[in-house]
Design an enzyme around this catalytic site. Structure first.
Site, PDB file in Angstrom:
ATOM      1  N   GLN A  60      27.576  30.671  60.828  1.00 14.90           N
ATOM      2  CA  GLN A  60      26.949  29.570  60.090  1.00 14.90           C
ATOM      3  C   GLN A  60      27.939  28.400  60.082  1.00 14.90           C
ATOM      4  O   GLN A  60      29.043  28.527  59.553  1.00 14.90           O
ATOM      5  CB  GLN A  60      26.674  30.035  58.665  1.00 14.90           C
ATOM      6  CG  GLN A  60      25.983  29.021  57.783  1.00 14.90           C
ATOM      7  CD  GLN A  60      25.824  29.547  56.346  1.00 14.90           C
ATOM      8  OE1 GLN A  60      26.573  30.418  55.918  1.00 14.90           O
ATOM      9  NE2 GLN A  60      24.857  29.036  55.629  1.00 14.90           N
ATOM     10  N   SER A 115      29.557  24.076  56.359  1.00 14.37           N
ATOM     11  CA  SER A 115      30.569  23.396  55.544  1.00 14.37           C
ATOM     12  C   SER A 115      31.460  22.511  56.402  1.00 14.37           C
ATOM     13  O   SER A 115      31.727  22.814  57.563  1.00 14.37           O
ATOM     14  CB  SER A 115      31.450  24.418  54.837  1.00 14.37           C
ATOM     15  OG  SER A 115      30.658  25.270  54.058  1.00 14.37           O
ATOM     16  N   SER A 160      32.355  32.008  58.632  1.00 20.71           N
ATOM     17  CA  SER A 160      32.630  33.453  58.656  1.00 20.71           C
ATOM     18  C   SER A 160      32.427  34.021  60.056  1.00 20.71           C
ATOM     19  O   SER A 160      31.393  33.783  60.681  1.00 20.71           O
ATOM     20  CB  SER A 160      31.698  34.190  57.686  1.00 20.71           C
ATOM     21  OG  SER A 160      31.932  33.772  56.381  1.00 20.71           O
ATOM     22  N   GLU A 199      20.007  33.074  51.494  1.00 18.85           N
ATOM     23  CA  GLU A 199      21.403  33.400  51.222  1.00 18.85           C
ATOM     24  C   GLU A 199      21.598  33.753  49.737  1.00 18.85           C
ATOM     25  O   GLU A 199      22.345  34.655  49.397  1.00 18.85           O
ATOM     26  CB  GLU A 199      22.262  32.188  51.599  1.00 18.85           C
ATOM     27  CG  GLU A 199      23.742  32.473  51.677  1.00 18.85           C
ATOM     28  CD  GLU A 199      24.516  31.364  52.374  1.00 18.85           C
ATOM     29  OE1 GLU A 199      23.959  30.274  52.579  1.00 18.85           O
ATOM     30  OE2 GLU A 199      25.692  31.600  52.697  1.00 18.85           O
ATOM     31  N   ASN A 207      29.181  29.152  42.095  1.00 16.55           N
ATOM     32  CA  ASN A 207      28.419  29.496  40.888  1.00 16.55           C
ATOM     33  C   ASN A 207      28.290  28.311  39.933  1.00 16.55           C
ATOM     34  O   ASN A 207      27.315  28.231  39.176  1.00 16.55           O
ATOM     35  CB  ASN A 207      29.059  30.704  40.199  1.00 16.55           C
ATOM     36  CG  ASN A 207      28.713  31.991  40.928  1.00 16.55           C
ATOM     37  OD1 ASN A 207      28.143  31.948  42.035  1.00 16.55           O
ATOM     38  ND2 ASN A 207      29.022  33.123  40.335  1.00 16.55           N
ATOM     39  N   GLU A 208      29.260  27.378  39.972  1.00 11.98           N
ATOM     40  CA  GLU A 208      29.117  26.181  39.117  1.00 11.98           C
ATOM     41  C   GLU A 208      27.849  25.424  39.532  1.00 11.98           C
ATOM     42  O   GLU A 208      27.063  24.986  38.690  1.00 11.98           O
ATOM     43  CB  GLU A 208      30.338  25.253  39.258  1.00 11.98           C
ATOM     44  CG  GLU A 208      31.629  25.783  38.644  1.00 11.98           C
ATOM     45  CD  GLU A 208      32.369  26.735  39.573  1.00 11.98           C
ATOM     46  OE1 GLU A 208      31.915  26.941  40.724  1.00 11.98           O
ATOM     47  OE2 GLU A 208      33.400  27.296  39.155  1.00 11.98           O
TER      48      GLU A 208
HETATM   49  C1  LIG Z   1      34.500  33.991  52.126  1.00 14.00           C
HETATM   50  C2  LIG Z   1      33.779  32.697  52.421  1.00 14.00           C
HETATM   51  C3  LIG Z   1      32.911  32.643  53.485  1.00 14.00           C
HETATM   52  C4  LIG Z   1      32.265  31.449  53.790  1.00 14.00           C
HETATM   53  N1  LIG Z   1      31.474  31.438  54.902  1.00 14.00           N
HETATM   54  C5  LIG Z   1      30.912  30.269  55.274  1.00 14.00           C
HETATM   55  C6  LIG Z   1      30.172  30.215  56.495  1.00 14.00           C
HETATM   56  O1  LIG Z   1      30.007  31.207  57.205  1.00 14.00           O
HETATM   57  N2  LIG Z   1      29.672  29.020  56.882  1.00 14.00           N
HETATM   58  C7  LIG Z   1      29.816  27.895  56.125  1.00 14.00           C
HETATM   59  O2  LIG Z   1      29.294  26.858  56.525  1.00 14.00           O
HETATM   60  N3  LIG Z   1      30.519  27.909  54.952  1.00 14.00           N
HETATM   61  C8  LIG Z   1      31.075  29.073  54.525  1.00 14.00           C
HETATM   62  N4  LIG Z   1      31.822  29.118  53.370  1.00 14.00           N
HETATM   63  C9  LIG Z   1      32.042  27.870  52.624  1.00 14.00           C
HETATM   64  C10 LIG Z   1      31.342  27.796  51.294  1.00 14.00           C
HETATM   65  O3  LIG Z   1      29.962  27.626  51.470  1.00 14.00           O
HETATM   66  C11 LIG Z   1      31.987  26.630  50.517  1.00 14.00           C
HETATM   67  O4  LIG Z   1      33.323  27.003  50.226  1.00 14.00           O
HETATM   68  C12 LIG Z   1      31.234  26.311  49.250  1.00 14.00           C
HETATM   69  O5  LIG Z   1      29.998  25.735  49.541  1.00 14.00           O
HETATM   70  C13 LIG Z   1      32.032  25.361  48.322  1.00 14.00           C
HETATM   71  O6  LIG Z   1      32.415  24.204  48.990  1.00 14.00           O
HETATM   72  P1  LIG Z   1      33.928  23.694  48.992  1.00 14.00           P
HETATM   73  O7  LIG Z   1      34.800  24.862  49.386  1.00 14.00           O
HETATM   74  O8  LIG Z   1      33.970  22.470  49.834  1.00 14.00           O
HETATM   75  O9  LIG Z   1      34.290  23.351  47.490  1.00 14.00           O
HETATM   76  P2  LIG Z   1      33.957  22.005  46.716  1.00 14.00           P
HETATM   77  O10 LIG Z   1      32.558  21.605  46.979  1.00 14.00           O
HETATM   78  O11 LIG Z   1      35.033  21.029  47.018  1.00 14.00           O
HETATM   79  O12 LIG Z   1      34.048  22.486  45.226  1.00 14.00           O
HETATM   80  C14 LIG Z   1      35.304  22.697  44.544  1.00 14.00           C
HETATM   81  C15 LIG Z   1      34.993  23.128  43.111  1.00 14.00           C
HETATM   82  O13 LIG Z   1      34.305  22.080  42.419  1.00 14.00           O
HETATM   83  C16 LIG Z   1      33.078  22.541  41.876  1.00 14.00           C
HETATM   84  N5  LIG Z   1      32.059  21.507  41.938  1.00 14.00           N
HETATM   85  C17 LIG Z   1      31.792  20.693  43.001  1.00 14.00           C
HETATM   86  N6  LIG Z   1      30.758  19.883  42.686  1.00 14.00           N
HETATM   87  C18 LIG Z   1      30.354  20.203  41.417  1.00 14.00           C
HETATM   88  C19 LIG Z   1      29.324  19.736  40.549  1.00 14.00           C
HETATM   89  N7  LIG Z   1      28.469  18.770  40.896  1.00 14.00           N
HETATM   90  N8  LIG Z   1      29.218  20.324  39.332  1.00 14.00           N
HETATM   91  C20 LIG Z   1      30.058  21.319  38.936  1.00 14.00           C
HETATM   92  N9  LIG Z   1      31.041  21.799  39.727  1.00 14.00           N
HETATM   93  C21 LIG Z   1      31.190  21.257  40.948  1.00 14.00           C
HETATM   94  C22 LIG Z   1      32.694  23.712  42.773  1.00 14.00           C
HETATM   95  O14 LIG Z   1      31.811  24.588  42.138  1.00 14.00           O
HETATM   96  C23 LIG Z   1      34.057  24.348  43.043  1.00 14.00           C
HETATM   97  O15 LIG Z   1      34.450  25.176  41.989  1.00 14.00           O
HETATM   98  C24 LIG Z   1      32.469  30.292  53.010  1.00 14.00           C
HETATM   99  C25 LIG Z   1      33.338  30.344  51.909  1.00 14.00           C
HETATM  100  C26 LIG Z   1      33.994  31.530  51.613  1.00 14.00           C
HETATM  101  C27 LIG Z   1      34.930  31.549  50.442  1.00 14.00           C
END
Ligand SMILES: Cc1cc2nc3c(=O)[nH]c(=O)nc-3n(C[C@H](O)[C@H](O)[C@H](O)COP(=O)(O)OP(=O)(O)OC[C@H]3O[C@@H](n4cnc5c(N)ncnc54)[C@H](O)[C@@H]3O)c2cc1C
Length: 386
Positions: free
Chosen positions: A125, A128, A160, A243, A367-368
């Site tokens: 996928q 991100s 992943s 998902e 989860n947020e």
């Molecule tokens: C083990 C693992 C596997 C993954 N696999 C894939 C994959 O296969 N393909 C893929 O595309 N992605 C994948 N991801 C990425 C995952 O989808 C993202 O990490 C996730 O969507 C969060 O985005 P970010 O890391 O950019 O955090 P950010 O969006 O930068 O968020 C940082 C923090 O701020 C909080 N936050 C942000 N905006 C808000 C809001 N409006 N209100 C309240 N809180 C907020 C978030 O909840 C989080 O706690 C994977 C992640 C992990 C950990």
């Protein structure tokens, strides 16, 4: 909701149980997050497919059994109870495939689904980006129209198993002038195409399959656009529903873990210190099972799963952490040993499972964000100030 299974459903469950008893490898396969383990798991997918068990709920023409959702849940319960290997093809099978059934052309379905079912194509996928995880509509990777198709450029991250996968599905900005959600298109591309580089990202458990993907003018033909051009957001929300909702985390996984926890507790003479937490983990797994059967009943009656999928996601991810924390407290320091240590109980499954459970509240949408969805779209509370 009726939990009395029909004779046909029970016969199916018996068939699955017997096959798994005869075929699940006695020794666990190496981790599917390593190159060797990835190959071993692909072989396992082939064996499952040969037995007609890799994608039981799909139509027969694509390699499935046309099994109902109830049978699929029974399959999953048996699968986890048997300790069968993790599904290396899960991104394709559980996320992309439901989206392809909804939005793919018949040609795409015929061309891509059977190869996914047999493990020949393992999908990653590619959603991100460094500045666009939770805020997925903020993606910057772009698609440029060229004769016969598109050219993709940009950077994807946190993908992943992308280090070893064959193909990827991703969102790209195809119209730079359109509003954020409007100018996106959903593309399918091979990870060995000219212009694609895949670079592993270090993970907490040291396994090398997690990766970032760089695209430099990668050609994608029109036939590999999934859904309409510019409608990528709608197509992506169909994937996100799978998902967070039904398909990615079936209850079988937590039922099996809760059962192992209870067995470990009994085997250690029943430590009263963690007794209530063991019971809570068991209740949580059972509650999740019942809630899933209820959802399946509604879906079979014609309902669709909407934003309530977010409830599911918060529930299973928090349950998974609590369950593993309880196991580590019960089993003591040995449970923190990795799989290659002979002293690790259950082959290191608890340590591995705990580390992975920590990612549950992050992937599939944090989860947020799920709590925001629940507040605003399920409960109708006022929108948070943005
Ligand atoms: C083990 C693992 C596997 C993954 N696999 C894939 C994959 O296969 N393909 C893929 O595309 N992605 C994948 N991801 C990425 C995952 O989808 C993202 O990490 C996730 O969507 C969060 O985005 P970010 O890391 O950019 O955090 P950010 O969006 O930068 O968020 C940082 C923090 O701020 C909080 N936050 C942000 N905006 C808000 C809001 N409006 N209100 C309240 N809180 C907020 C978030 O909840 C989080 O706690 C994977 C992640 C992990 C950990």
């Amino acid at each position: 909701m009726d939990l009395t299974f029909s004779a046909e459903e029970l016969a199916f469950r018996d068939e699955v149980r017997k096959w798994l008893r005869d075929n699940v490898p006695a020794e666990p396969l190496p981790s599917l997050e390593t190159e060797r383990g990835f190959a071993a798991h692909r072989e396992w997918e082939r064996a499952l497919h040969a037995a007609g068990l890799s994608v039981v709920s799909w139509p027969i023409e694509f390699g499935g059994r046309d099994a109902s959702l109830v049978k699929w849940l029974l399959f999953e319960e048996e699968y986890y109870a048997a300790g069968a290997p993790g599904r290396v093809g899960q991104n394709g099978i559980f996320l992309l495939a439901p989206t392809m059934f909804e939005h793919g052309t018949p040609e795409q379905q015929r061309r891509l689904l059977p190869r996914m079912a047999s493990g020949e194509d393992v999908w990653a996928q590619a959603w991100s980006e460094p500045e666009a995880g939770s805020d997925l509509a903020g993606i910057r990777s772009r698609a440029r129209r060229v004769p016969g198709g598109w050219r993709l450029s940009g950077q994807k991250t946190w993908s992943s198993r992308a280090a070893f996968a064959d193909r990827a599905f991703g969102l790209f900005r195809s119209d730079p002038d359109a509003q954020r959600h409007r100018g996106l298109t959903y593309y399918l591309f091979p990870l060995d195409a000219d212009g694609v580089s895949v670079r592993p990202i270090g993970r907490l458990d040291g396994k090398p399959a997690f990766a970032e993907i760089f695209l430099d003018d990668v050609f994608v033909p029109d036939e590999d656009v999934l859904g309409e051009v510019g409608a990528g957001w709608r197509v992506a929300m169909s994937t996100a529903g799978s998902e967070r909702g039904l398909s990615l985390r079936s209850p079988g996984r937590f039922l099996a873990a809760a059962r192992r926890l209870v067995e470990s507790w009994n085997a250690r003479g029943g430590d009263p210190g963690v007794r209530d937490r063991v019971v809570d983990a068991w209740i949580g797994a059972q509650a999740y099972r019942l809630a899933t059967f209820e959802t399946v009943t509604k879906v079979l009656d014609g309902a669709t799963i909407g934003p309530e999928a977010s409830l599911n996601k918060v529930f299973w991810s928090e349950l998974d952490i609590r369950l593993h924390e309880t196991a580590l407290d019960l089993l003591g320091p040995d449970a923190e040993l990795a799989a290659d240590s002979p002293a690790a109980p259950d082959g290191g499954a608890w340590a591995d499972g705990y580390l992975f459970s920590l990612a549950g509240p992050i992937y599939a949408g944090t989860n947020e964000i799920q709590r925001n969805v629940i507040a605003e779209r399920v409960l109708g509370l006022p929108r948070e100030p943005r």
